[in-house]
Write an enzyme that holds these catalytic residues in place. Structure first.
Site, PDB file in Angstrom:
ATOM      1  N   HIS A   1       0.822  -1.215   0.000  1.00 29.56           N
ATOM      2  CA  HIS A   1       0.000   0.000   0.000  1.00 29.56           C
ATOM      3  C   HIS A   1       0.855   1.263   0.000  1.00 29.56           C
ATOM      4  O   HIS A   1       0.502   2.266   0.615  1.00 29.56           O
ATOM      5  CB  HIS A   1      -0.929   0.022   1.209  1.00 29.56           C
TER       6      HIS A   1
ATOM      7  N   HIS B   1     -11.678 -10.184   7.677  1.00 28.75           N
ATOM      8  CA  HIS B   1     -11.411  -8.975   6.883  1.00 28.75           C
ATOM      9  C   HIS B   1     -11.439  -9.333   5.406  1.00 28.75           C
ATOM     10  O   HIS B   1     -10.828 -10.315   4.979  1.00 28.75           O
ATOM     11  CB  HIS B   1     -10.043  -8.428   7.291  1.00 28.75           C
TER      12      HIS B   1
ATOM     13  N   GLU C   1     -10.210  -7.616   2.814  1.00 25.66           N
ATOM     14  CA  GLU C   1      -9.058  -7.212   1.998  1.00 25.66           C
ATOM     15  C   GLU C   1      -8.293  -8.439   1.491  1.00 25.66           C
ATOM     16  O   GLU C   1      -8.144  -9.429   2.205  1.00 25.66           O
ATOM     17  CB  GLU C   1      -8.140  -6.297   2.805  1.00 25.66           C
TER      18      GLU C   1
ATOM     19  N   ASP D   1      -5.320  -9.495   0.979  1.00 23.89           N
ATOM     20  CA  ASP D   1      -4.210 -10.167   1.648  1.00 23.89           C
ATOM     21  C   ASP D   1      -4.711 -11.093   2.744  1.00 23.89           C
ATOM     22  O   ASP D   1      -3.962 -11.959   3.217  1.00 23.89           O
ATOM     23  CB  ASP D   1      -3.198  -9.157   2.201  1.00 23.89           C
TER      24      ASP D   1
ATOM     25  N   HIS E   1      -9.015  -1.660   9.739  1.00 26.85           N
ATOM     26  CA  HIS E   1      -9.035  -0.359   9.097  1.00 26.85           C
ATOM     27  C   HIS E   1      -9.988  -0.297   7.898  1.00 26.85           C
ATOM     28  O   HIS E   1      -9.909   0.656   7.102  1.00 26.85           O
ATOM     29  CB  HIS E   1      -7.616   0.021   8.645  1.00 26.85           C
TER      30      HIS E   1
ATOM     31  N   ASP F   1      -6.108  -7.046  11.794  1.00 23.58           N
ATOM     32  CA  ASP F   1      -5.022  -6.103  11.534  1.00 23.58           C
ATOM     33  C   ASP F   1      -4.521  -5.406  12.792  1.00 23.58           C
ATOM     34  O   ASP F   1      -3.411  -4.862  12.792  1.00 23.58           O
ATOM     35  CB  ASP F   1      -5.468  -5.051  10.512  1.00 23.58           C
TER      36      ASP F   1
ATOM     37  N   TYR G   1       3.684  -0.106  11.242  1.00 22.46           N
ATOM     38  CA  TYR G   1       2.409  -0.610  10.732  1.00 22.46           C
ATOM     39  C   TYR G   1       1.268   0.305  11.197  1.00 22.46           C
ATOM     40  O   TYR G   1       0.410   0.706  10.409  1.00 22.46           O
ATOM     41  CB  TYR G   1       2.193  -2.041  11.228  1.00 22.46           C
TER      42      TYR G   1
ATOM     43  N   HIS H   1      -0.916 -10.293  10.582  1.00 26.36           N
ATOM     44  CA  HIS H   1       0.420 -10.074  10.044  1.00 26.36           C
ATOM     45  C   HIS H   1       1.420 -10.063  11.190  1.00 26.36           C
ATOM     46  O   HIS H   1       1.157  -9.485  12.251  1.00 26.36           O
ATOM     47  CB  HIS H   1       0.511  -8.729   9.302  1.00 26.36           C
TER      48      HIS H   1
END
Length: 395
Positions: free
Chosen positions: A25, A79, A81, A83, A146, A165, A193, A224
């Site tokens: 990102h 989530h 997203e 990833d 987020h 996250d 992060y 992560h």
């Protein structure tokens, strides 16, 4: 065969490791990235999150070490997203009877937009539970930490929080626990992060921290980076500081320069802070990435940005940094800004920097410091005096 790792009895890490990732990102990931997924072996086999699509084979190999993937009953998607969710199609291909559990309504809408509505979905809200055998999973929605769909999953039987996250780091390691790694590096990556991903959503992240404080937890497993065990209080305390934007007496001096005049000014500004006993960090944008600047910016009271004038504008590197900074919503009434720079025939570069700092909501106790052509020693001495005045005014 790639290795799964048991992190609690019958709970396994089965994710993917990208040792070579250097960007995410738009910010630098010099220590790589992990895409953490967790397999719970109970009466109902449950997979918590998946991986980026290109790591689907790693995910499947690690799951296969523990159980035939076709036996998966539930896929919890904390989530949307990619990833986190990118390997859902592969898992559903192998376990077509599995049910995907995700937040309602944002998770449901997001997953269907990405992967279609052919799968079986179950939407959950805060307080909803899922009995999978001796364990009952509890879901808490954490919108805008987020993305709107974010949620966390709590396994009370194991005192284990799958935190998504929150509390993560982009940090690749074959050792999955905090106690096995260099904690100074882990905390630096956690700060980076937060500064570059979570910072705009500090209020929401603060609520998530408060919720975690109320849980009986002895392990936090983020999506992560490393898993928190003995340093849970350290990361929660750090998040409490970051989410409330507690600023230190610290300065970041950020600049780009054409013919070294603005660079000379930047060094003088930095040295003035040092002489006043204020920790200072000097960043030349030719060699420092904005994401590294933002890591130090996060808790810095003083933010000084310098640019010469080029074509009636600030330099592109400085403009890019300020755009990146403003996107992270750094408003704080206690933060103090200073714009500076050199110019040839119009002081528009430093003046435009000053406008951006003003729009970002920083205190600007002194005027923009614009110097025609090359700063003399007298000018530099005056600039350092201005910095001292700024520090005094901020007190």
């Amino acid at each position: 065969m790639l290795t799964a790792q048991e992190i609690k009895p019958d709970v396994w890490w089965v994710g993917g490791i990208d040792w070579n990732a250097r960007s995410f990102h738009g910010y630098t990931t010099e220590r790589g990235i992990t895409y953490n997924a967790y397999l719970i072996m109970d009466e109902k086999v449950t997979l918590v999150d998946t991986t980026k699509a290109c790591f689907a084979d790693e995910l499947v190999q690690r799951i296969s070490q523990v159980v035939d993937p076709s036996r998966i009953d539930y896929v919890v998607s904390n989530h949307v997203e990619m990833d986190h969710s990118g390997s859902i199609p592969k898992i559903m291909e192998l376990a077509p009877n599995a049910t995907i559990v995700t937040s309602d309504p944002a998770g449901l809408a997001g997953l269907k937009a990405h992967y279609g509505d052919a799968y079986t979905y179950r939407g959950v809200k805060t307080g909803d539970t899922l009995a999978i055998g001796k364990r009952t999973l509890t879901f808490v929605q954490t919108p805008m930490v987020h993305w709107p769909d974010n949620m966390v999953t709590y396994d009370a039987a194991d005192k284990l929080l799958f935190s998504n996250d929150a509390f993560g780091q982009h940090f690749a390691s074959s050792k999955h626990f905090d106690v096995e790694n260099d904690m100074a590096e882990v905390m630096h990556q956690a700060k980076k992060y937060y500064a570059n991903i979570v910072q705009p959503y500090g209020m929401q992240a603060g609520k998530a921290v408060a919720a975690v404080r109320g849980l009986d937890v002895d392990m936090i497993a983020p999506s992560h980076g490393i898993i928190w065990t003995e340093h849970i209080d350290d990361i929660l305390t750090a998040y409490e500081s970051w989410t409330t934007t507690q600023l230190a007496e610290k300065a970041v001096v950020v600049y780009d320069s054409m013919w070294n005049s603005t660079a000379t000014m930047a060094k003088a500004v930095c040295e003035a802070f040092v002489e006043e006993g204020v920790e200072a960090h000097l960043f030349d944008l030719k060699v420092n990435h904005p994401s590294d600047v933002m890591t130090e910016f996060l808790d810095s009271r003083y933010v000084c940005v310098g640019s010469p004038t080029l074509n009636s504008q600030m330099l592109a590197n400085v403009s890019g940094f300020l755009t990146y900074m403003r996107g992270l919503s750094p408003r704080n009434a206690a933060r103090v800004g200073l714009a500076f720079g050199s110019y040839g025939w119009a002081p528009l570069g430093p003046k435009n920097v000053g406008k951006v700092l003003e729009e970002a909501g920083f205190q600007l106790p002194v005027e923009t410091q614009a110097v025609n052509w090359i700063p003399s020693q007298e000018v530099l001495d005056g600039l350092q005096g201005t910095v001292r005045s700024m520090i005094e005014a901020a007190k």
